[in-house]
Scaffold this motif. Structure first.
Motif, PDB file in Angstrom:
ATOM      1  N   VAL A 110     -13.197  19.277 -24.890  1.00 49.12           N
ATOM      2  CA  VAL A 110     -13.240  18.079 -24.050  1.00 49.12           C
ATOM      3  C   VAL A 110     -11.953  17.928 -23.233  1.00 49.12           C
ATOM      4  O   VAL A 110     -10.899  18.446 -23.592  1.00 49.12           O
ATOM      5  N   ALA A 111     -12.068  17.198 -22.132  1.00 52.36           N
ATOM      6  CA  ALA A 111     -10.921  17.005 -21.238  1.00 52.36           C
ATOM      7  C   ALA A 111      -9.875  16.086 -21.855  1.00 52.36           C
ATOM      8  O   ALA A 111      -8.671  16.276 -21.669  1.00 52.36           O
ATOM      9  N   ASP A 112     -10.327  15.081 -22.604  1.00 50.21           N
ATOM     10  CA  ASP A 112      -9.417  14.091 -23.194  1.00 50.21           C
ATOM     11  C   ASP A 112      -9.923  13.752 -24.586  1.00 50.21           C
ATOM     12  O   ASP A 112     -10.890  12.999 -24.737  1.00 50.21           O
ATOM     13  N   VAL A 113      -9.282  14.309 -25.604  1.00 53.66           N
ATOM     14  CA  VAL A 113      -9.742  14.134 -26.985  1.00 53.66           C
ATOM     15  C   VAL A 113      -9.749  12.660 -27.381  1.00 53.66           C
ATOM     16  O   VAL A 113     -10.708  12.173 -27.997  1.00 53.66           O
ATOM     17  N   LYS A 114      -8.705  11.925 -27.024  1.00 51.65           N
ATOM     18  CA  LYS A 114      -8.627  10.514 -27.413  1.00 51.65           C
ATOM     19  C   LYS A 114      -9.731   9.691 -26.758  1.00 51.65           C
ATOM     20  O   LYS A 114     -10.342   8.819 -27.395  1.00 51.65           O
ATOM     21  N   ALA A 115     -10.016   9.962 -25.471  1.00 49.48           N
ATOM     22  CA  ALA A 115     -11.069   9.231 -24.769  1.00 49.48           C
ATOM     23  C   ALA A 115     -12.441   9.561 -25.347  1.00 49.48           C
ATOM     24  O   ALA A 115     -13.287   8.668 -25.532  1.00 49.48           O
ATOM     25  N   SER A 116     -12.667  10.837 -25.648  1.00 44.23           N
ATOM     26  CA  SER A 116     -13.957  11.232 -26.230  1.00 44.23           C
ATOM     27  C   SER A 116     -14.113  10.656 -27.634  1.00 44.23           C
ATOM     28  O   SER A 116     -15.214  10.254 -28.038  1.00 44.23           O
ATOM     29  N   LYS A 117     -13.022  10.596 -28.379  1.00 46.46           N
ATOM     30  CA  LYS A 117     -13.061   9.979 -29.715  1.00 46.46           C
ATOM     31  C   LYS A 117     -13.504   8.523 -29.601  1.00 46.46           C
ATOM     32  O   LYS A 117     -14.394   8.078 -30.338  1.00 46.46           O
ATOM     33  N   ARG A 118     -12.907   7.779 -28.668  1.00 47.69           N
ATOM     34  CA  ARG A 118     -13.296   6.379 -28.468  1.00 47.69           C
ATOM     35  C   ARG A 118     -14.763   6.274 -28.104  1.00 47.69           C
ATOM     36  O   ARG A 118     -15.484   5.401 -28.612  1.00 47.69           O
ATOM     37  N   PHE A 119     -15.218   7.154 -27.227  1.00 40.42           N
ATOM     38  CA  PHE A 119     -16.613   7.146 -26.785  1.00 40.42           C
ATOM     39  C   PHE A 119     -17.551   7.294 -27.980  1.00 40.42           C
ATOM     40  O   PHE A 119     -18.528   6.553 -28.124  1.00 40.42           O
ATOM     41  N   TYR A 120     -17.259   8.253 -28.851  1.00 42.87           N
ATOM     42  CA  TYR A 120     -18.134   8.507 -29.992  1.00 42.87           C
ATOM     43  C   TYR A 120     -18.032   7.423 -31.060  1.00 42.87           C
ATOM     44  O   TYR A 120     -19.039   7.048 -31.677  1.00 42.87           O
ATOM     45  N   VAL A 121     -16.842   6.893 -31.270  1.00 41.52           N
ATOM     46  CA  VAL A 121     -16.689   5.801 -32.241  1.00 41.52           C
ATOM     47  C   VAL A 121     -17.470   4.576 -31.776  1.00 41.52           C
ATOM     48  O   VAL A 121     -18.119   3.886 -32.579  1.00 41.52           O
ATOM     49  N   GLU A 122     -17.460   4.318 -30.470  1.00 41.02           N
ATOM     50  CA  GLU A 122     -18.217   3.190 -29.915  1.00 41.02           C
ATOM     51  C   GLU A 122     -19.721   3.368 -30.116  1.00 41.02           C
ATOM     52  O   GLU A 122     -20.472   2.389 -30.136  1.00 41.02           O
TER      53      GLU A 122
END
Length: 203
Positions: A120-132
């Protein structure tokens, strides 16, 4: 809790792909279906296969090569253990490794664990996306690696920086078009920020 339940690889020839993954021992972990969606270069993901010892890594790589895979990185020892990388005939990248450097028993092509690594381009952003969307984080190392709790799947789901994953696999990070993979779970359907498609898993 949202569940991640299946990995479906989109391949040009499902019969040939089924034969390959059966010979390789990955058939319990992945499904295949036909697709001719255009894709070039790195498809943004890899399957990580964990084995208990170096001999098992060699046996798995041998089975993959005998079934038609090609070598991206020959198996070698590293400070982290022992492993190599192959590419399946349909283009899927498989990283095969063991955290140990010495055999403790007879070698066998046995897989202990499988993880789907999404680049992924941004691990932290993708993490937030999946947690949401209801996924629970099991391990997190800042912007370098995230692993989700996936009790209902034989495959672990993890996020990795795209550039690092490509380097780890021994390929250029450049690539466009379809990822040629569909993730099944009860949170879908949706498409994540990097274009990975989720669908509602069939029961």
């Amino acid at each position: 809790m949202t569940s991640f339940t299946s990995v479906t690889l989109e391949v040009p020839d499902p019969t040939a792909a089924d034969a390959f993954y059966n010979a390789f021992g990955l058939d319990p972990y992945v499904n295949v279906r036909a697709s001719d969606a255009p894709t070039t270069g790195f498809r943004g993901f890899a399957l990580s296969l964990v084995a208990s010892q170096p001999g098992n890594v060699d046996a798995l790589i041998g089975a993959a090569l005998d079934a038609g895979a090609t070598t991206l990185k020959p198996a070698t020892k590293g400070f982290w253990g022992y492993g190599g990388v192959v590419r399946a005939p349909d283009g899927t990248i498989c990283k095969i490794a063991s955290s140990t450097k010495k055999d403790t028993g007879p070698a066998a092509p046995h897989i202990d664990q499988v993880a789907l690594l999404l680049g992924v381009a941004d691990v932290k952003a993708s993490k937030r996306f999946y947690v949401e969307r209801g996924l629970t984080v099991a391990k997190s190392f800042g912007g370098k690696y995230v692993e989700f709790d996936t009790p209902s799947s034989a495959v672990t789901l993890a996020l990795y920086p795209r550039r690092a994953l490509a380097k780890d696999a021994g390929v250029s990070q450049e690539g466009v078009g379809s990822h040629r993979i569909v993730i099944g779970g009860d949170a879908g359907p949706f498409t994540d920020p990097d274009g990975f498609v989720w669908e509602v898993a069939s029961v």
